[in-house]
Motif scaffolding. Structure first.
Motif, PDB file in Angstrom:
ATOM      1  N   ILE A 155       0.839  -1.194   0.000  1.00 37.52           N
ATOM      2  CA  ILE A 155       0.000   0.000   0.000  1.00 37.52           C
ATOM      3  C   ILE A 155       0.875   1.246   0.000  1.00 37.52           C
ATOM      4  O   ILE A 155       0.677   2.155  -0.782  1.00 37.52           O
ATOM      5  N   ASP A 156       1.858   1.280   0.897  1.00 39.20           N
ATOM      6  CA  ASP A 156       2.806   2.393   0.973  1.00 39.20           C
ATOM      7  C   ASP A 156       4.201   1.806   0.777  1.00 39.20           C
ATOM      8  O   ASP A 156       4.669   1.013   1.598  1.00 39.20           O
ATOM      9  N   GLU A 157       4.851   2.174  -0.293  1.00 35.25           N
ATOM     10  CA  GLU A 157       6.177   1.627  -0.620  1.00 35.25           C
ATOM     11  C   GLU A 157       7.248   2.017   0.389  1.00 35.25           C
ATOM     12  O   GLU A 157       8.314   1.407   0.431  1.00 35.25           O
ATOM     13  N   ASN A 158       6.984   3.024   1.211  1.00 32.15           N
ATOM     14  CA  ASN A 158       7.963   3.495   2.193  1.00 32.15           C
ATOM     15  C   ASN A 158       7.869   2.752   3.523  1.00 32.15           C
ATOM     16  O   ASN A 158       8.628   3.041   4.440  1.00 32.15           O
ATOM     17  N   ILE A 159       6.927   1.828   3.621  1.00 31.65           N
ATOM     18  CA  ILE A 159       6.747   1.052   4.849  1.00 31.65           C
ATOM     19  C   ILE A 159       7.168  -0.385   4.577  1.00 31.65           C
ATOM     20  O   ILE A 159       6.804  -0.968   3.562  1.00 31.65           O
ATOM     21  N   ASP A 160       7.925  -0.952   5.490  1.00 27.11           N
ATOM     22  CA  ASP A 160       8.389  -2.339   5.363  1.00 27.11           C
ATOM     23  C   ASP A 160       7.242  -3.291   5.715  1.00 27.11           C
ATOM     24  O   ASP A 160       6.846  -3.405   6.878  1.00 27.11           O
ATOM     25  N   SER A 161       6.712  -3.960   4.712  1.00 28.39           N
ATOM     26  CA  SER A 161       5.571  -4.855   4.916  1.00 28.39           C
ATOM     27  C   SER A 161       5.928  -6.105   5.717  1.00 28.39           C
ATOM     28  O   SER A 161       5.037  -6.774   6.225  1.00 28.39           O
ATOM     29  N   SER A 162       7.219  -6.417   5.841  1.00 30.72           N
ATOM     30  CA  SER A 162       7.587  -7.568   6.664  1.00 30.72           C
ATOM     31  C   SER A 162       7.475  -7.225   8.156  1.00 30.72           C
ATOM     32  O   SER A 162       7.369  -8.110   8.998  1.00 30.72           O
ATOM     33  N   ILE A 163       7.460  -5.939   8.470  1.00 26.66           N
ATOM     34  CA  ILE A 163       7.280  -5.487   9.853  1.00 26.66           C
ATOM     35  C   ILE A 163       5.833  -5.071  10.088  1.00 26.66           C
ATOM     36  O   ILE A 163       5.238  -5.387  11.104  1.00 26.66           O
ATOM     37  N   HIS A 164       5.260  -4.368   9.122  1.00 26.92           N
ATOM     38  CA  HIS A 164       3.875  -3.882   9.212  1.00 26.92           C
ATOM     39  C   HIS A 164       3.026  -4.670   8.228  1.00 26.92           C
ATOM     40  O   HIS A 164       2.823  -4.256   7.089  1.00 26.92           O
ATOM     41  N   TRP A 165       2.538  -5.839   8.664  1.00 22.54           N
ATOM     42  CA  TRP A 165       1.823  -6.757   7.776  1.00 22.54           C
ATOM     43  C   TRP A 165       0.592  -6.141   7.135  1.00 22.54           C
ATOM     44  O   TRP A 165       0.214  -6.521   6.040  1.00 22.54           O
ATOM     45  N   ASN A 166      -0.038  -5.165   7.786  1.00 24.46           N
ATOM     46  CA  ASN A 166      -1.256  -4.577   7.222  1.00 24.46           C
ATOM     47  C   ASN A 166      -0.970  -3.583   6.101  1.00 24.46           C
ATOM     48  O   ASN A 166      -1.875  -2.945   5.583  1.00 24.46           O
ATOM     49  N   ASN A 167       0.286  -3.472   5.689  1.00 22.23           N
ATOM     50  CA  ASN A 167       0.647  -2.624   4.555  1.00 22.23           C
ATOM     51  C   ASN A 167       0.571  -3.390   3.229  1.00 22.23           C
ATOM     52  O   ASN A 167       0.689  -2.805   2.175  1.00 22.23           O
ATOM     53  N   ARG A 168       0.375  -4.683   3.291  1.00 19.18           N
ATOM     54  CA  ARG A 168       0.398  -5.499   2.080  1.00 19.18           C
ATOM     55  C   ARG A 168      -0.984  -6.072   1.771  1.00 19.18           C
ATOM     56  O   ARG A 168      -1.688  -6.536   2.635  1.00 19.18           O
ATOM     57  N   ILE A 169      -1.317  -6.038   0.473  1.00 16.42           N
ATOM     58  CA  ILE A 169      -2.526  -6.679  -0.044  1.00 16.42           C
ATOM     59  C   ILE A 169      -2.036  -7.852  -0.878  1.00 16.42           C
ATOM     60  O   ILE A 169      -1.119  -7.699  -1.682  1.00 16.42           O
ATOM     61  N   ASP A 170      -2.636  -9.025  -0.696  1.00 20.22           N
ATOM     62  CA  ASP A 170      -2.194 -10.144  -1.519  1.00 20.22           C
ATOM     63  C   ASP A 170      -3.343 -11.034  -1.950  1.00 20.22           C
ATOM     64  O   ASP A 170      -4.441 -10.951  -1.420  1.00 20.22           O
ATOM     65  N   LEU A 171      -3.050 -11.838  -2.958  1.00 19.04           N
ATOM     66  CA  LEU A 171      -3.994 -12.800  -3.507  1.00 19.04           C
ATOM     67  C   LEU A 171      -3.349 -14.177  -3.444  1.00 19.04           C
ATOM     68  O   LEU A 171      -2.212 -14.354  -3.895  1.00 19.04           O
ATOM     69  N   CYS A 172      -4.057 -15.130  -2.930  1.00 21.70           N
ATOM     70  CA  CYS A 172      -3.573 -16.500  -2.814  1.00 21.70           C
ATOM     71  C   CYS A 172      -3.444 -17.140  -4.199  1.00 21.70           C
ATOM     72  O   CYS A 172      -4.365 -17.076  -5.016  1.00 21.70           O
ATOM     73  N   VAL A 173      -2.317 -17.764  -4.453  1.00 20.02           N
ATOM     74  CA  VAL A 173      -2.058 -18.379  -5.755  1.00 20.02           C
ATOM     75  C   VAL A 173      -3.112 -19.428  -6.105  1.00 20.02           C
ATOM     76  O   VAL A 173      -3.541 -19.522  -7.261  1.00 20.02           O
ATOM     77  N   ASP A 174      -3.554 -20.216  -5.141  1.00 19.82           N
ATOM     78  CA  ASP A 174      -4.556 -21.252  -5.421  1.00 19.82           C
ATOM     79  C   ASP A 174      -5.874 -20.633  -5.863  1.00 19.82           C
ATOM     80  O   ASP A 174      -6.478 -21.061  -6.851  1.00 19.82           O
ATOM     81  N   SER A 175      -6.324 -19.605  -5.149  1.00 21.17           N
ATOM     82  CA  SER A 175      -7.579 -18.926  -5.508  1.00 21.17           C
ATOM     83  C   SER A 175      -7.480 -18.264  -6.879  1.00 21.17           C
ATOM     84  O   SER A 175      -8.400 -18.334  -7.680  1.00 21.17           O
ATOM     85  N   VAL A 176      -6.347 -17.626  -7.128  1.00 23.51           N
ATOM     86  CA  VAL A 176      -6.152 -16.949  -8.406  1.00 23.51           C
ATOM     87  C   VAL A 176      -6.221 -17.958  -9.547  1.00 23.51           C
ATOM     88  O   VAL A 176      -6.871 -17.724 -10.558  1.00 23.51           O
ATOM     89  N   TYR A 177      -5.568 -19.100  -9.383  1.00 28.04           N
ATOM     90  CA  TYR A 177      -5.603 -20.115 -10.437  1.00 28.04           C
ATOM     91  C   TYR A 177      -7.039 -20.591 -10.673  1.00 28.04           C
ATOM     92  O   TYR A 177      -7.507 -20.653 -11.803  1.00 28.04           O
ATOM     93  N   LEU A 178      -7.730 -20.919  -9.608  1.00 28.15           N
ATOM     94  CA  LEU A 178      -9.086 -21.469  -9.730  1.00 28.15           C
ATOM     95  C   LEU A 178     -10.086 -20.467 -10.298  1.00 28.15           C
ATOM     96  O   LEU A 178     -11.037 -20.851 -10.958  1.00 28.15           O
ATOM     97  N   GLU A 179      -9.864 -19.185 -10.065  1.00 28.71           N
ATOM     98  CA  GLU A 179     -10.814 -18.161 -10.516  1.00 28.71           C
ATOM     99  C   GLU A 179     -10.394 -17.476 -11.812  1.00 28.71           C
ATOM    100  O   GLU A 179     -11.112 -16.615 -12.323  1.00 28.71           O
ATOM    101  N   SER A 180      -9.242 -17.832 -12.355  1.00 30.56           N
ATOM    102  CA  SER A 180      -8.775 -17.206 -13.595  1.00 30.56           C
ATOM    103  C   SER A 180      -9.202 -18.008 -14.823  1.00 30.56           C
ATOM    104  O   SER A 180      -9.668 -19.140 -14.699  1.00 30.56           O
ATOM    105  N   LYS A 181      -9.046 -17.394 -15.981  1.00 36.06           N
ATOM    106  CA  LYS A 181      -9.445 -18.019 -17.244  1.00 36.06           C
ATOM    107  C   LYS A 181      -8.199 -18.294 -18.091  1.00 36.06           C
ATOM    108  O   LYS A 181      -7.327 -17.432 -18.211  1.00 36.06           O
ATOM    109  N   PRO A 182      -8.122 -19.482 -18.696  1.00 32.89           N
ATOM    110  CA  PRO A 182      -6.963 -19.803 -19.538  1.00 32.89           C
ATOM    111  C   PRO A 182      -6.877 -18.915 -20.767  1.00 32.89           C
ATOM    112  O   PRO A 182      -7.889 -18.594 -21.376  1.00 32.89           O
ATOM    113  N   LEU A 183      -5.654 -18.525 -21.115  1.00 37.09           N
ATOM    114  CA  LEU A 183      -5.411 -17.725 -22.333  1.00 37.09           C
ATOM    115  C   LEU A 183      -4.747 -18.555 -23.417  1.00 37.09           C
ATOM    116  O   LEU A 183      -4.770 -18.178 -24.577  1.00 37.09           O
ATOM    117  N   ASN A 184      -4.106 -19.652 -23.070  1.00 36.51           N
ATOM    118  CA  ASN A 184      -3.408 -20.457 -24.079  1.00 36.51           C
ATOM    119  C   ASN A 184      -3.974 -21.849 -24.187  1.00 36.51           C
ATOM    120  O   ASN A 184      -4.754 -22.278 -23.399  1.00 36.51           O
TER     121      ASN A 184
END
Length: 107
Positions: free
Chosen positions: A78-107
């Motif tokens: 969220i803020d590039e000036n904050i270390d997300s490894s110390i302040h976990w609430n600075n990061r937004i993420d998407l789980c790889v498993d969910s992304v795969y299951l909810e995405s559409k194939p292109l190839n």
């Protein structure tokens, strides 16, 4: 207690082992092009997700700063000036498993 069966799509995904994301590319239309370790290229549309915690990604410049975190998930700081490894609430993420299951194939 009632037992709920796992959806077929989820069973099939885990039967072949979880995927790893090799590369993620942000697109102008708030979708992501994702390259997986099994050679698949898939599209993940985020248009319906840009509210709540993801609302900050409506800023195209912020959306384009997507990266793969240390766990292999798609992420944004969220803020590039904050270390997300110390302040976990600075990061937004998407789980790889969910992304795969909810995405559409292109190839």
């Amino acid at each position: 207690m009632k037992t709920v069966e796992m959806p077929k799509k989820v069973k099939e995904y885990f039967a072949t082992g979880p995927r790893t994301i090799e590369k993620v590319i942000p697109n102008e239309d708030y979708s992501l092009t994702i390259h997986f370790d099994n050679g698949e290229i898939r599209a993940y549309d985020m248009n319906d997700m840009l509210f709540g915690v993801f609302e900050v990604l409506k800023d195209r410049a912020k959306f384009k700063k997507v990266f793969l975190d240390e766990y292999g998930n798609i992420a944004w700081d969220i803020d590039e000036n904050i270390d997300s490894s110390i302040h976990w609430n600075n990061r937004i993420d998407l789980c790889v498993d969910s992304v795969y299951l909810e995405s559409k194939p292109l190839n």
